[in-house]
Design a protein around this motif. Structure first.
Motif, PDB file in Angstrom:
ATOM      1  N   SER A   4      13.086  -7.705   5.725  1.00  0.00           N
ATOM      2  CA  SER A   4      13.180  -7.610   4.627  1.00  0.00           C
ATOM      3  C   SER A   4      12.952  -6.911   3.849  1.00  0.00           C
ATOM      4  O   SER A   4      12.644  -6.320   3.069  1.00  0.00           O
ATOM      5  CB  SER A   4      14.743  -7.816   4.473  1.00  0.00           C
ATOM      6  OG  SER A   4      14.588  -9.199   4.057  1.00  0.00           O
ATOM      7  N   LYS A   5      12.315  -7.934   2.914  1.00  0.00           N
ATOM      8  CA  LYS A   5      10.900  -8.454   2.361  1.00  0.00           C
ATOM      9  C   LYS A   5       9.532  -7.277   2.208  1.00  0.00           C
ATOM     10  O   LYS A   5       9.279  -6.560   1.088  1.00  0.00           O
ATOM     11  CB  LYS A   5      10.485 -10.003   2.486  1.00  0.00           C
ATOM     12  CG  LYS A   5       9.733 -10.135   0.973  1.00  0.00           C
ATOM     13  CD  LYS A   5      10.397 -10.005  -0.196  1.00  0.00           C
ATOM     14  CE  LYS A   5       9.890  -9.723  -1.757  1.00  0.00           C
ATOM     15  NZ  LYS A   5      10.161  -9.960  -3.019  1.00  0.00           N
ATOM     16  N   ARG A   6       9.160  -7.597   3.490  1.00  0.00           N
ATOM     17  CA  ARG A   6       8.008  -6.740   3.705  1.00  0.00           C
ATOM     18  C   ARG A   6       8.138  -5.174   3.979  1.00  0.00           C
ATOM     19  O   ARG A   6       7.603  -4.107   3.251  1.00  0.00           O
ATOM     20  CB  ARG A   6       7.530  -7.346   5.315  1.00  0.00           C
ATOM     21  CG  ARG A   6       7.085  -8.128   5.459  1.00  0.00           C
ATOM     22  CD  ARG A   6       6.960  -8.573   6.950  1.00  0.00           C
ATOM     23  NE  ARG A   6       5.647  -7.724   7.614  1.00  0.00           N
ATOM     24  CZ  ARG A   6       4.685  -8.609   7.446  1.00  0.00           C
ATOM     25  NH1 ARG A   6       4.158  -9.418   7.022  1.00  0.00           N
ATOM     26  NH2 ARG A   6       3.882  -7.946   8.368  1.00  0.00           N
ATOM     27  N   LYS A   7       9.589  -4.686   4.635  1.00  0.00           N
ATOM     28  CA  LYS A   7       9.916  -3.567   4.216  1.00  0.00           C
ATOM     29  C   LYS A   7      10.089  -2.862   2.573  1.00  0.00           C
ATOM     30  O   LYS A   7       9.559  -2.467   2.709  1.00  0.00           O
ATOM     31  CB  LYS A   7      11.300  -3.448   5.163  1.00  0.00           C
ATOM     32  CG  LYS A   7      11.835  -1.601   5.142  1.00  0.00           C
ATOM     33  CD  LYS A   7      12.857  -1.677   5.927  1.00  0.00           C
ATOM     34  CE  LYS A   7      12.974   0.478   6.255  1.00  0.00           C
ATOM     35  NZ  LYS A   7      14.040   0.212   6.962  1.00  0.00           N
ATOM     36  N   ARG A  10       6.914  -2.217   1.336  1.00  0.00           N
ATOM     37  CA  ARG A  10       6.231  -1.113   2.475  1.00  0.00           C
ATOM     38  C   ARG A  10       6.928   0.260   0.854  1.00  0.00           C
ATOM     39  O   ARG A  10       5.717   1.080   0.443  1.00  0.00           O
ATOM     40  CB  ARG A  10       5.966  -0.893   3.330  1.00  0.00           C
ATOM     41  CG  ARG A  10       5.696  -1.522   4.384  1.00  0.00           C
ATOM     42  CD  ARG A  10       5.867  -0.708   5.750  1.00  0.00           C
ATOM     43  NE  ARG A  10       6.733  -1.688   6.669  1.00  0.00           N
ATOM     44  CZ  ARG A  10       7.103  -2.527   6.826  1.00  0.00           C
ATOM     45  NH1 ARG A  10       6.686  -3.206   7.262  1.00  0.00           N
ATOM     46  NH2 ARG A  10       8.758  -2.018   7.227  1.00  0.00           N
ATOM     47  N   ILE A  11       7.706   0.624   0.916  1.00  0.00           N
ATOM     48  CA  ILE A  11       8.549   1.141  -0.398  1.00  0.00           C
ATOM     49  C   ILE A  11       7.582   0.831  -1.613  1.00  0.00           C
ATOM     50  O   ILE A  11       8.041   2.376  -1.979  1.00  0.00           O
ATOM     51  CB  ILE A  11      10.502   0.990  -0.741  1.00  0.00           C
ATOM     52  CG1 ILE A  11      10.713   0.872   0.952  1.00  0.00           C
ATOM     53  CG2 ILE A  11      10.742   2.030  -1.513  1.00  0.00           C
ATOM     54  CD1 ILE A  11      12.507   0.521   1.356  1.00  0.00           C
ATOM     55  N   LYS A  12       7.629  -0.599  -1.744  1.00  0.00           N
ATOM     56  CA  LYS A  12       7.521  -0.337  -3.450  1.00  0.00           C
ATOM     57  C   LYS A  12       5.694   0.254  -3.269  1.00  0.00           C
ATOM     58  O   LYS A  12       5.198   0.876  -4.038  1.00  0.00           O
ATOM     59  CB  LYS A  12       7.366  -1.008  -3.666  1.00  0.00           C
ATOM     60  CG  LYS A  12       8.958  -1.650  -4.471  1.00  0.00           C
ATOM     61  CD  LYS A  12       8.657  -3.471  -5.213  1.00  0.00           C
ATOM     62  CE  LYS A  12      10.643  -3.463  -5.600  1.00  0.00           C
ATOM     63  NZ  LYS A  12      10.598  -4.533  -5.550  1.00  0.00           N
ATOM     64  N   ALA A  13       5.056  -0.300  -2.417  1.00  0.00           N
ATOM     65  CA  ALA A  13       3.823   0.533  -1.966  1.00  0.00           C
ATOM     66  C   ALA A  13       3.492   1.682  -1.701  1.00  0.00           C
ATOM     67  O   ALA A  13       2.875   2.676  -2.626  1.00  0.00           O
ATOM     68  CB  ALA A  13       3.085  -0.494  -0.843  1.00  0.00           C
ATOM     69  N   ASP A  14       4.397   2.543  -1.738  1.00  0.00           N
ATOM     70  CA  ASP A  14       4.670   4.074  -0.873  1.00  0.00           C
ATOM     71  C   ASP A  14       4.558   4.837  -2.421  1.00  0.00           C
ATOM     72  O   ASP A  14       4.213   5.751  -2.466  1.00  0.00           O
ATOM     73  CB  ASP A  14       5.190   4.386  -0.109  1.00  0.00           C
ATOM     74  CG  ASP A  14       5.267   5.563   0.782  1.00  0.00           C
ATOM     75  OD1 ASP A  14       3.789   6.307   1.384  1.00  0.00           O
ATOM     76  OD2 ASP A  14       6.154   6.185   0.868  1.00  0.00           O
ATOM     77  N   SER A  15       5.622   3.902  -2.891  1.00  0.00           N
ATOM     78  CA  SER A  15       6.158   5.054  -3.724  1.00  0.00           C
ATOM     79  C   SER A  15       5.164   5.100  -5.224  1.00  0.00           C
ATOM     80  O   SER A  15       4.705   5.572  -6.534  1.00  0.00           O
ATOM     81  CB  SER A  15       7.416   4.387  -4.338  1.00  0.00           C
ATOM     82  OG  SER A  15       7.016   3.407  -5.458  1.00  0.00           O
ATOM     83  N   ALA A 120      -2.620  -4.150   1.556  1.00  0.00           N
ATOM     84  CA  ALA A 120      -2.659  -3.741   2.599  1.00  0.00           C
ATOM     85  C   ALA A 120      -2.032  -1.834   2.374  1.00  0.00           C
ATOM     86  O   ALA A 120      -2.841  -1.370   3.459  1.00  0.00           O
ATOM     87  CB  ALA A 120      -2.792  -5.305   2.856  1.00  0.00           C
ATOM     88  N   CYS A 121      -0.686  -2.650   2.176  1.00  0.00           N
ATOM     89  CA  CYS A 121       0.232  -1.047   2.728  1.00  0.00           C
ATOM     90  C   CYS A 121      -0.346  -0.022   1.278  1.00  0.00           C
ATOM     91  O   CYS A 121      -0.382   0.548   1.611  1.00  0.00           O
ATOM     92  CB  CYS A 121       1.037  -1.656   2.194  1.00  0.00           C
ATOM     93  SG  CYS A 121       1.791  -2.376   3.745  1.00  0.00           S
ATOM     94  N   LEU A 122      -0.620  -0.484   0.568  1.00  0.00           N
ATOM     95  CA  LEU A 122      -1.297   0.489   0.082  1.00  0.00           C
ATOM     96  C   LEU A 122      -1.678   1.415   0.297  1.00  0.00           C
ATOM     97  O   LEU A 122      -2.859   2.174  -0.232  1.00  0.00           O
ATOM     98  CB  LEU A 122      -1.430   0.131  -2.516  1.00  0.00           C
ATOM     99  CG  LEU A 122      -2.288   0.905  -3.432  1.00  0.00           C
ATOM    100  CD1 LEU A 122      -1.047   1.956  -3.395  1.00  0.00           C
ATOM    101  CD2 LEU A 122      -2.404  -0.121  -4.062  1.00  0.00           C
ATOM    102  N   PRO A 125      -1.802   2.737   4.259  1.00  0.00           N
ATOM    103  CA  PRO A 125      -0.739   2.688   4.893  1.00  0.00           C
ATOM    104  C   PRO A 125      -0.808   3.091   6.434  1.00  0.00           C
ATOM    105  O   PRO A 125      -1.506   3.775   7.074  1.00  0.00           O
ATOM    106  CB  PRO A 125      -0.043   3.874   4.328  1.00  0.00           C
ATOM    107  CG  PRO A 125      -1.098   4.063   3.065  1.00  0.00           C
ATOM    108  CD  PRO A 125      -2.083   3.354   3.284  1.00  0.00           C
ATOM    109  N   ASP A 126       0.173   2.835   7.487  1.00  0.00           N
ATOM    110  CA  ASP A 126       0.278   2.350   8.815  1.00  0.00           C
ATOM    111  C   ASP A 126       0.500   4.271   9.090  1.00  0.00           C
ATOM    112  O   ASP A 126      -0.293   4.302   9.889  1.00  0.00           O
ATOM    113  CB  ASP A 126       1.892   2.387   8.720  1.00  0.00           C
ATOM    114  CG  ASP A 126       2.197   1.547  10.068  1.00  0.00           C
ATOM    115  OD1 ASP A 126       1.280   2.213  11.056  1.00  0.00           O
ATOM    116  OD2 ASP A 126       3.145   1.352  10.663  1.00  0.00           O
TER     117      ASP A 126
END
Ligand SMILES: [Zn+2]
Length: 273
Positions: A4-7, A10-15, A120-122, A125-126
């Motif tokens: 849940s934290k990872r998700k 990911r949402i914050k890095a994406d935005s 890493a996500c920023l 991204p996958d």
């Protein structure tokens, strides 16, 4: 770290990424994006053994520092990690000071792990990694990746060889054996050579040694000098950090009366009377 934290990360890095200029798959210039978004970014060659970066709040400004003595690809990761602290941890404990221990996969500190995952996500991204592997790597599904492919990924996403390899492993694109093989290939051929052989960005693999100080900070130093809050030597030292001299900013400096000497003259004059 819980899923849940990872998700959430990911949402914050994406935005955050949506506010950045992306070239094709990777962020083109994260330093410029940060400045555009109002962060005060300081870059300075602090030395090979000094800290890699820090984040703090000063007079309502978010200040991010990165050491330009580390390789550019690593400096970019440090910047992304610091942005992670700003986005995830502001209000819960800035400042953060980062070194080789905090900015590495082996850090056990929760906030550092979160900032590393954000970075890493920023940067990779996958979905963009998937797209790149599909469209830009010939026969990825049949042959897997070569060290030259990793150099191509480095150049596109502006990351280091290690970062690319770790991220690909975490995303399940390479297994432990393949990672080891790619690591050996890298040691034999050297990253600089690999980058050159794919027409990649060789600057990623060397320190930029860049000096970049927000202009407001120079203004602030000049203001203090003009109001007698700091001596000329301090102004000179601050300007030297930006490769500037007193002459370069001469038109903005107020002529200083040398009060001390005047006082001394008056005193000596008074004694001799
Ligand atoms: Zn950190």
């Amino acid at each position: 770290m819980q899923e849940s934290k990872r998700k959430e990360i990911r949402i914050k890095a994406d935005s955050f990424r949506e506010k950045c200029k992306v070239s094709r798959y990777g962020i083109a210039d994260l330093f410029k994006d940060c400045e555009r978004l109002g962060y005060k970014v300081l870059r300075y060659p602090l030395g090979d053994t000094a800290d890699l970066g820090f984040t703090l709040i000063k007079d309502n400004d978010i200040v991010i520092f990165t050491n330009t003595c580390s390789r550019l690809s690593r400096e970019i990761f440090t910047l992304a990690h610091e942005i992670g602290h700003v986005i995830l941890h502001i209000g819960t404990g800035l400042p953060f000071i980062d070194n080789n221990m905090t900015i590495s996969g082996s850090s056990t500190n929760e906030k550092e792990q979160e900032a590393n995952y954000f970075a890493a996500c920023l940067l990779m991204p996958d979905d963009e990694v998937d797209k790149f592997l599909d469209l830009k790597i010939a026969d990825f599904n049949k042959k897997g990746l070569s060290a030259m492919d990793i150099a191509r990924i480095m150049s596109e996403f502006n990351v280091s060889f290690d970062m690319a390899l770790n991220r690909l492993e975490n995303l399940g694109k390479v297994n432990t054996g393949e990672k080891l093989k790619l690591d050996n290939e890298r040691n034999e051929r050297r990253v600089g050579n690999l980058l050159r052989s794919v027409g990649g960005n060789s600057r990623l693999n060397v320190p930029s040694k860049e000096v970049h100080i927000p202009y407001e900070y120079i203004d602030y130093v000049i203001y203090n000098y003009n109001h007698n809050a700091i001596p000329a030597e301090t102004l000179e030292r601050a300007l030297a950090c930006c490769h500037l001299s007193m002459e370069d900013v001469g038109d903005r400096l107020v002529e200083h009366q040398d009060d001390e000497e005047d006082d001394l003259d008056a005193l000596i004059g008074g004694l001799s009377d």
